[in-house]
Motif scaffolding. Structure first.
Motif, PDB file in Angstrom:
ATOM      1  N   LEU A   1      36.586  42.603  56.972  1.00 15.08           N
ATOM      2  CA  LEU A   1      37.493  43.000  55.684  1.00 15.08           C
ATOM      3  C   LEU A   1      38.942  42.493  55.814  1.00 15.08           C
ATOM      4  CD1 LEU A   1      35.991  46.431  54.216  1.00 15.08           C
ATOM      5  CD2 LEU A   1      35.608  44.083  53.542  1.00 15.08           C
ATOM      6  N   ARG A   2      39.514  42.687  56.891  1.00 12.70           N
ATOM      7  CA  ARG A   2      40.927  42.633  57.376  1.00 12.70           C
ATOM      8  C   ARG A   2      41.215  41.200  57.011  1.00 12.70           C
ATOM      9  NH1 ARG A   2      44.942  45.272  60.070  1.00 12.70           N
ATOM     10  NH2 ARG A   2      43.325  46.764  60.468  1.00 12.70           N
ATOM     11  N   LYS A   3      40.018  40.092  57.463  1.00 14.71           N
ATOM     12  CA  LYS A   3      40.375  38.598  57.559  1.00 14.71           C
ATOM     13  C   LYS A   3      39.952  38.218  56.206  1.00 14.71           C
ATOM     14  CE  LYS A   3      40.267  38.044  62.420  1.00 14.71           C
ATOM     15  NZ  LYS A   3      39.285  37.157  63.464  1.00 14.71           N
ATOM     16  N   ALA A   4      38.824  38.725  55.553  1.00  9.73           N
ATOM     17  CA  ALA A   4      38.192  38.210  54.489  1.00  9.73           C
ATOM     18  C   ALA A   4      38.894  38.660  53.192  1.00  9.73           C
ATOM     19  CB  ALA A   4      36.708  38.719  54.222  1.00  9.73           C
ATOM     20  N   LEU A   5      39.752  39.585  53.143  1.00  6.19           N
ATOM     21  CA  LEU A   5      40.238  39.866  51.889  1.00  6.19           C
ATOM     22  C   LEU A   5      41.695  39.495  51.727  1.00  6.19           C
ATOM     23  CD1 LEU A   5      39.066  43.683  51.472  1.00  6.19           C
ATOM     24  CD2 LEU A   5      37.962  41.612  50.528  1.00  6.19           C
ATOM     25  N   HIS A   6      41.895  38.497  50.629  1.00  5.11           N
ATOM     26  CA  HIS A   6      43.315  37.956  50.316  1.00  5.11           C
ATOM     27  C   HIS A   6      43.572  38.214  48.858  1.00  5.11           C
ATOM     28  CE1 HIS A   6      43.155  36.260  54.295  1.00  5.11           C
ATOM     29  NE2 HIS A   6      42.173  35.859  54.087  1.00  5.11           N
TER      30      HIS A   6
ATOM     31  N   SER B   1      37.057  54.308  39.782  1.00  2.00           N
ATOM     32  CA  SER B   1      37.239  54.064  41.359  1.00  2.00           C
ATOM     33  C   SER B   1      37.061  52.772  41.563  1.00  2.00           C
ATOM     34  CB  SER B   1      36.691  55.247  42.094  1.00  2.00           C
ATOM     35  OG  SER B   1      35.115  55.157  41.609  1.00  2.00           O
ATOM     36  N   GLN B   2      37.315  52.148  43.009  1.00  6.71           N
ATOM     37  CA  GLN B   2      36.844  50.881  43.378  1.00  6.71           C
ATOM     38  C   GLN B   2      35.620  51.080  44.087  1.00  6.71           C
ATOM     39  OE1 GLN B   2      39.721  49.034  46.108  1.00  6.71           O
ATOM     40  NE2 GLN B   2      38.312  47.520  46.344  1.00  6.71           N
ATOM     41  N   ILE B   3      34.569  50.254  43.514  1.00  6.22           N
ATOM     42  CA  ILE B   3      33.089  50.158  44.364  1.00  6.22           C
ATOM     43  C   ILE B   3      33.062  48.964  45.310  1.00  6.22           C
ATOM     44  CG2 ILE B   3      32.383  51.653  42.244  1.00  6.22           C
ATOM     45  CD1 ILE B   3      31.647  48.718  40.998  1.00  6.22           C
ATOM     46  N   GLY B   4      33.664  48.035  45.090  1.00  4.61           N
ATOM     47  CA  GLY B   4      33.463  46.786  45.890  1.00  4.61           C
ATOM     48  C   GLY B   4      34.813  45.806  45.890  1.00  4.61           C
ATOM     49  N   ASN B   5      34.511  44.713  46.169  1.00  2.18           N
ATOM     50  CA  ASN B   5      35.491  43.715  46.535  1.00  2.18           C
ATOM     51  C   ASN B   5      34.763  42.131  46.030  1.00  2.18           C
ATOM     52  OD1 ASN B   5      38.283  44.539  47.379  1.00  2.18           O
ATOM     53  ND2 ASN B   5      36.930  45.440  49.033  1.00  2.18           N
ATOM     54  N   ALA B   6      35.111  41.363  45.214  1.00  5.04           N
ATOM     55  CA  ALA B   6      34.515  40.153  45.102  1.00  5.04           C
ATOM     56  C   ALA B   6      35.482  39.270  45.440  1.00  5.04           C
ATOM     57  CB  ALA B   6      34.486  39.997  43.401  1.00  5.04           C
ATOM     58  N   ILE B   7      34.882  38.315  46.143  1.00  9.62           N
ATOM     59  CA  ILE B   7      35.781  37.111  47.055  1.00  9.62           C
ATOM     60  C   ILE B   7      35.166  35.965  46.344  1.00  9.62           C
ATOM     61  CG2 ILE B   7      36.180  35.951  49.359  1.00  9.62           C
ATOM     62  CD1 ILE B   7      35.699  38.422  50.421  1.00  9.62           C
ATOM     63  N   PHE B   8      36.226  35.093  45.745  1.00 13.67           N
ATOM     64  CA  PHE B   8      35.761  33.964  45.061  1.00 13.67           C
ATOM     65  C   PHE B   8      36.366  32.530  45.580  1.00 13.67           C
ATOM     66  CE2 PHE B   8      36.222  37.247  41.661  1.00 13.67           C
ATOM     67  CZ  PHE B   8      34.839  37.248  41.227  1.00 13.67           C
ATOM     68  N   SER B   9      35.682  31.864  45.987  1.00 16.95           N
ATOM     69  CA  SER B   9      35.960  30.697  46.630  1.00 16.95           C
ATOM     70  C   SER B   9      36.484  29.501  45.592  1.00 16.95           C
ATOM     71  CB  SER B   9      35.012  29.951  47.709  1.00 16.95           C
ATOM     72  OG  SER B   9      34.715  30.938  48.820  1.00 16.95           O
ATOM     73  N   ILE B  10      37.608  29.199  45.234  1.00 15.97           N
ATOM     74  CA  ILE B  10      37.837  28.278  44.220  1.00 15.97           C
ATOM     75  C   ILE B  10      38.631  27.093  44.616  1.00 15.97           C
ATOM     76  CG2 ILE B  10      39.272  28.253  41.856  1.00 15.97           C
ATOM     77  CD1 ILE B  10      39.106  31.330  41.972  1.00 15.97           C
ATOM     78  N   PRO B  11      38.294  25.974  44.164  1.00 11.27           N
ATOM     79  CA  PRO B  11      38.940  24.637  44.620  1.00 11.27           C
ATOM     80  C   PRO B  11      40.386  24.763  43.980  1.00 11.27           C
ATOM     81  CG  PRO B  11      36.860  24.220  43.406  1.00 11.27           C
ATOM     82  CD  PRO B  11      36.974  25.840  43.197  1.00 11.27           C
ATOM     83  N   GLN B  12      41.402  24.116  44.851  1.00  3.30           N
ATOM     84  CA  GLN B  12      42.782  24.524  44.583  1.00  3.30           C
ATOM     85  C   GLN B  12      43.131  23.724  43.207  1.00  3.30           C
ATOM     86  OE1 GLN B  12      45.509  23.817  47.517  1.00  3.30           O
ATOM     87  NE2 GLN B  12      44.352  24.640  49.051  1.00  3.30           N
ATOM     88  N   ALA B  13      42.352  22.813  43.068  1.00  2.00           N
ATOM     89  CA  ALA B  13      42.565  21.912  41.866  1.00  2.00           C
ATOM     90  C   ALA B  13      42.540  22.787  40.561  1.00  2.00           C
ATOM     91  CB  ALA B  13      41.863  20.525  41.805  1.00  2.00           C
TER      92      ALA B  13
END
Length: 480
Positions: free
Chosen positions: A110-115, A144-156
């Motif tokens: 989580l320390r490295k994955a969450l931005h 309350s928070q139940i999780g984190n969603a990480i989205f990989s999005i193209p910069q464009a």
């Protein structure tokens, strides 16, 4: 420093500053272009949120049913349609749902994955085209928070390109303004040369011409501005200097004529006196009567010589502004009566009619008897010069407004109209007429001397005349 040199330096300095401004604008333009070409742009978190909101909503609404295959496919399908890659983690970092099913069930750091912000996401991408941005997934009912969603999005997809319209317009406007200002400076320099420096140079040429004695060249200036007044005053000065130069030449000529005339006038009586003295020495006077006659002739010519010398002396004092008038407070009656007796004798001797004053006011006046006698004698001599046997010379005296008024009038030829403005000017002797050739006799100093003497007494002298009918001179002396 001349005005021309100053204007050139001012123009060069201003142009130098304009060049610096233009170079700065061009440098700024190059920097903007480089930033645009290097891909540096502004990332918008709002753009990301708009993309992933449907996915987050689906996760929050269906987090209790994520074990169902159809729900999972719907969420994956929504992510694919949006163009992003989804990785859903629970709070301990375990992957619950992913666009890549093979990664499900794995454990993430989580320390490295969450931005949660674009800045850290960009740094973590390290040049990769995909940005991993995390958003918390909340439980709607409990908040309350139940999780984190990480989205990989193209910069464009989340890049907002910086608009170059305003910088281009601003730079273009500054360049255009610099160009206009440069043209304006050159126009001002040309106008300064044409309408200021050139007229001043022309005035300098006229001044040099005047220094060489050329006063005939008129100064022309056709523009209606401030320099027109300068040119007008300069031309007026030229005209005045020309007039003064002409007067000086005329005065020098008149002085030469004066010296010639006085030399001739003095030489004649001296020669006559010398002849009579030689006759007496040779014993041609055999009796007392003849001797007295000779003495009378000699006395007349001596008096004439003395008058000429006195006129010349007074003229010299006039030139120096030091005419000698020493006034004393005296009663007018006895003094003026003494002055008039010789005049009456001379007038009657010339065959003219003499009318003296019926009454001489006896008042106290500040007078220089010698000078006033000179005035009366000159005015009487002037009357004799313009009259012929049978004419009348009249002298009157009266009190008028606390002044003693003395009038000397004749019924002679009068003064020509064209000569009247110059009567009191030195050296002026008038023009001889056919009827009277004696008008030009004398030195031309008498009336000028009379005016100076009367004004030195605080009085005033004037005349009236009509050609062919005589002349009247009046002078006023203030009483004490």
């Amino acid at each position: 420093m001349s005005l021309n040199s100053w204007s050139k330096r001012w123009l060069l300095t201003t142009l130098g500053l304009l060049i610096i401004i233009v170079l700065s604008i061009l440098a700024l333009s190059m920097m903007l272009l480089q930033d645009r070409n290097s891909g540096v742009s502004n990332l918008s978190l709002n753009q990301v949120r708009l993309k992933v909101n449907p996915i987050l909503l689906a996760l929050e609404q269906n987090h209790q049913h994520l074990n169902e295959q159809n729900i999972r496919e719907v969420i994956r399908s929504t992510a694919r349609e949006t163009g992003v890659l989804l990785t859903y983690l629970n709070l301990d970092g375990k992957v619950i749902l992913s666009s890549a099913p093979t990664s499900e069930g794995t454990q993430a750091n989580l320390r490295k994955a969450l931005h949660y912000d674009l800045h850290h996401a960009t740094q973590a991408a390290d040049g990769n085209d995909l940005l991993d941005i995390a958003f918390p997934v909340m439980d709607g009912p409990t908040g309350s928070q139940i999780g984190n969603a990480i989205f990989s999005i193209p910069q464009a997809m989340v890049t907002v390109q910086q608009s170059m319209t305003f910088p281009v317009i601003l730079i273009s406007a500054l360049l255009l303004l610099s160009l206009i200002l440069s043209l304006f400076l050159f126009w001002m320099k040309r106008k300064l040369d044409k309408h200021l420096l050139s007229p001043i140079h022309q005035l300098k040429q006229h001044a040099e011409s005047m220094l060489k004695g050329n006063y005939e060249e008129k100064i022309q200036y056709n523009r209606n501005d401030e320099l027109l007044e300068v040119y007008a005053m300069f031309d007026l000065m030229r005209t005045e200097i020309k007039h003064m130069s002409e007067q000086r030449i005329q005065q020098e000529q008149a002085q030469k004529e004066l010296i010639t005339n006085i030399s001739h006038d003095i030489k004649t009586p001296i020669t006559t006196i010398k002849v009579y003295i030689e006759a007496i020495e040779e014993g041609l006077c055999n009796d007392q009567e003849t001797l007295m006659e000779y003495m009378g002739v000699m006395r007349t010519h001596t008096d004439k010589t003395a008058r000429l010398v006195e006129d010349l002396l007074v003229h010299a004092l006039q030139e120096l502004g030091q005419i000698s008038v020493e006034t004393r407070e005296l009663y007018s009656g006895p003094i003026l009566e003494t002055m008039l007796k010789p005049i009456e004798h001379v007038v009657l001797t010339k065959g003219l009619i003499y009318k003296g004053p019926n009454y001489i006011p006896n008042v106290l006046i500040a007078i220089d008897p010698t000078r006033i006698e000179q005035v009366i004698s000159n005015l009487a001599a002037n009357a004799l010069k313009h009259t012929a046997p049978g004419d009348t010379i009249r002298i009157d005296m009266e009190l008028e407004s606390e002044h003693l008024n003395v009038t000397i009038a004749d019924s002679g030829q009068g003064i020509r109209v064209q000569d009247m403005p110059f009567v009191f000017q030195r050296y002026f002797r008038g023009q001889a007429s056919h009827a009277e050739q004696r008008v030009q006799e004398g030195t031309g100093l008498g009336l000028s001397i009379c005016q100076s003497i009367i004004e030195a007494h605080g009085g005033h002298i004037s005349f009236t005349s009509k050609e062919g009918q005589g002349t009247t001179f009046r002078f006023y002396l203030p009483i004490c």
